[in-house]
Design a protein around this motif. Structure first.
Motif, PDB file in Angstrom:
ATOM      1  N   SER A  97       2.780   1.569  -3.359  1.00 44.04           N
ATOM      2  CA  SER A  97       1.911   1.801  -4.523  1.00 44.04           C
ATOM      3  C   SER A  97       1.631   3.288  -4.739  1.00 44.04           C
ATOM      4  O   SER A  97       1.093   3.672  -5.779  1.00 44.04           O
ATOM      5  CB  SER A  97       0.594   1.034  -4.358  1.00 44.04           C
TER       6      SER A  97
ATOM      7  N   TYR B  88       7.841  -3.335  -9.269  1.00 45.03           N
ATOM      8  CA  TYR B  88       6.940  -2.386  -9.932  1.00 45.03           C
ATOM      9  C   TYR B  88       6.716  -2.777 -11.396  1.00 45.03           C
ATOM     10  O   TYR B  88       7.522  -3.506 -11.996  1.00 45.03           O
ATOM     11  CB  TYR B  88       7.539  -0.977  -9.902  1.00 45.03           C
TER      12      TYR B  88
ATOM     13  N   SER C  10       0.823  -1.208   0.000  1.00 42.92           N
ATOM     14  CA  SER C  10       0.000   0.000   0.000  1.00 42.92           C
ATOM     15  C   SER C  10       0.862   1.265   0.000  1.00 42.92           C
ATOM     16  O   SER C  10       0.595   2.218  -0.739  1.00 42.92           O
ATOM     17  CB  SER C  10      -0.929  -0.006   1.223  1.00 42.92           C
TER      18      SER C  10
ATOM     19  N   GLU D 208       2.254   1.305  -9.910  1.00 39.97           N
ATOM     20  CA  GLU D 208       1.638  -0.017  -9.771  1.00 39.97           C
ATOM     21  C   GLU D 208       2.652  -1.040  -9.257  1.00 39.97           C
ATOM     22  O   GLU D 208       3.699  -1.268  -9.861  1.00 39.97           O
ATOM     23  CB  GLU D 208       1.089  -0.497 -11.119  1.00 39.97           C
ATOM     24  N   VAL D 209       2.334  -1.674  -8.127  1.00 39.44           N
ATOM     25  CA  VAL D 209       3.187  -2.701  -7.532  1.00 39.44           C
ATOM     26  C   VAL D 209       2.721  -4.071  -8.015  1.00 39.44           C
ATOM     27  O   VAL D 209       1.581  -4.467  -7.796  1.00 39.44           O
ATOM     28  CB  VAL D 209       3.146  -2.635  -5.988  1.00 39.44           C
TER      29      VAL D 209
END
Length: 339
Positions: A41, A63, A38, A45-46
């Motif tokens: 991110s 990533y 969280s 975008e993880v």
């Protein structure tokens, strides 16, 4: 295959990478993977969060874009992060090793119906946490036999790992009283060809340390009847299955590390399921007779995008019915009695 493996980038590759090695961060310092994902991110975008090693204090953040990794490194390296308990993070770039690409991982099912393997059933919470504790205490009061990487106990009949069979003329006695409630509860499974009414008379207790699994094999057809029950205690694991179209290249009852480490999946079907603690697995029919099963030698497993660390020990209770004659199953290409 195991989890994706990462290493530091080579100088000729440059310093940039979509993957970050993050120290002072992980489950061992009170940070869940969801919390870590969280926070990171925020910068893009993880794709995943992985344990970098066994300490639980270092993770890999993967990533989708290199620019996201660069932004996160610049913002968080060497600075306290309020959203991660104020911890000072130490971050470097990391690259995925080519021989361990993520797309080689087998999707892991949580329920047996997702496997599409006839004869596999899994019941969660087959025993309570208290019963689990009592079962573990019961076996720990009895002597263990040490194998090369794990410890075992045999009841009813002793299983020989050299012959992968049992000597039906050498009965050790009745099954211990501490499994009586388990034997009664087996009737909760669907009655497949009398499986629920089978009088089980052989118990093997296996203790697996972290990172130790089980090599691919099919339980010898001539040794046991058609249903095998396995209760998982203390720690979770992944069980994988393989089916070869023409039968295994070696005897169906043999184990082979070459099979486990092979990347040539064109010659077999491959499935995997997550076995949580206190769950009971039933292998019957095709699953018991035609599919090899094994436990990868991992310390962590990837399940539905989450990394699950195996416990300090896993103990399994495998219950079977010893066969007194040859096997006449419908899978002769896998059957030692019919080959």
């Amino acid at each position: 295959m195991g989890l994706p493996r990462f290493t530091r980038p080579k100088e000729e590759d440059g310093e940039s990478s979509p993957n970050l090695y993050v120290a002072n961060c992980g489950p061992a310092v009170g940070l869940s993977f969801d919390t870590i994902a969280s926070v990171f991110s925020t910068y893009g975008e993880v794709k995943g969060v992985y344990e970098a090693d066994e300490t639980g204090t270092r993770v890999i953040i993967s990533y989708s874009e290199e620019s996201s990794a660069q932004e996160a490194l610049n913002a968080l390296d060497g600075h306290p992060c309020p959203d991660l308990n104020g911890r000072y993070l130490h971050i470097r770039y990391s690259v995925l090793q080519p021989h361990c690409q993520v797309n080689h991982l087998v999707p892991v099912s949580l329920v047996a119906s997702e496997l599409n393997i006839p004869g596999v059933y899994l019941l969660h919470d087959f025993v309570t946490a208290k019963e689990e504790e009592e079962l573990l205490a019961a076996v720990d009061e009895r002597p263990w036999k040490s194998l090369s990487k794990r410890r075992v106990q045999h009841y009813g009949y002793e299983f020989s790992y050299e012959t992968r069979n049992v000597d039906t003329k050498r009965k050790l006695g009745e099954l211990p009283s501490f499994v009586s409630s388990i034997l009664e509860r087996v009737s909760l499974f669907p009655d497949l060809d009398g499986a629920a009414n089978m009088i089980l008379d052989q118990l093997t207790v296996n203790e697996y340390p972290p990172g130790v699994g089980l090599s691919p094999h099919i339980d010898t057809h001539s040794a046991f009847e058609g249903s095998i029950f396995s209760l998982s205690l203390a720690g979770p694991c992944i069980m994988e299955f393989r089916k070869y179209s023409e039968g295994p290249s070696k005897p169906a009852s043999s184990t082979s590390k070459n099979l486990e480490n092979s990347d040539d999946s064109s010659s077999f079907l491959r499935r995997a399921i997550y076995l949580p603690p206190r769950s009971m697995l039933l292998l019957s029919g095709e699953a018991r007779y035609a599919w090899q099963h094994y436990i990868p030698h991992h310390k962590v497993d990837m399940v539905k995008g989450s990394v699950i660390k195996r416990g300090p020990r896993r103990v399994s209770f495998t219950l079977r019915k010893v066969r007194t004659g040859p096997c006449h199953c419908a899978f002769p290409q896998y059957c030692d009695s019919q080959r």
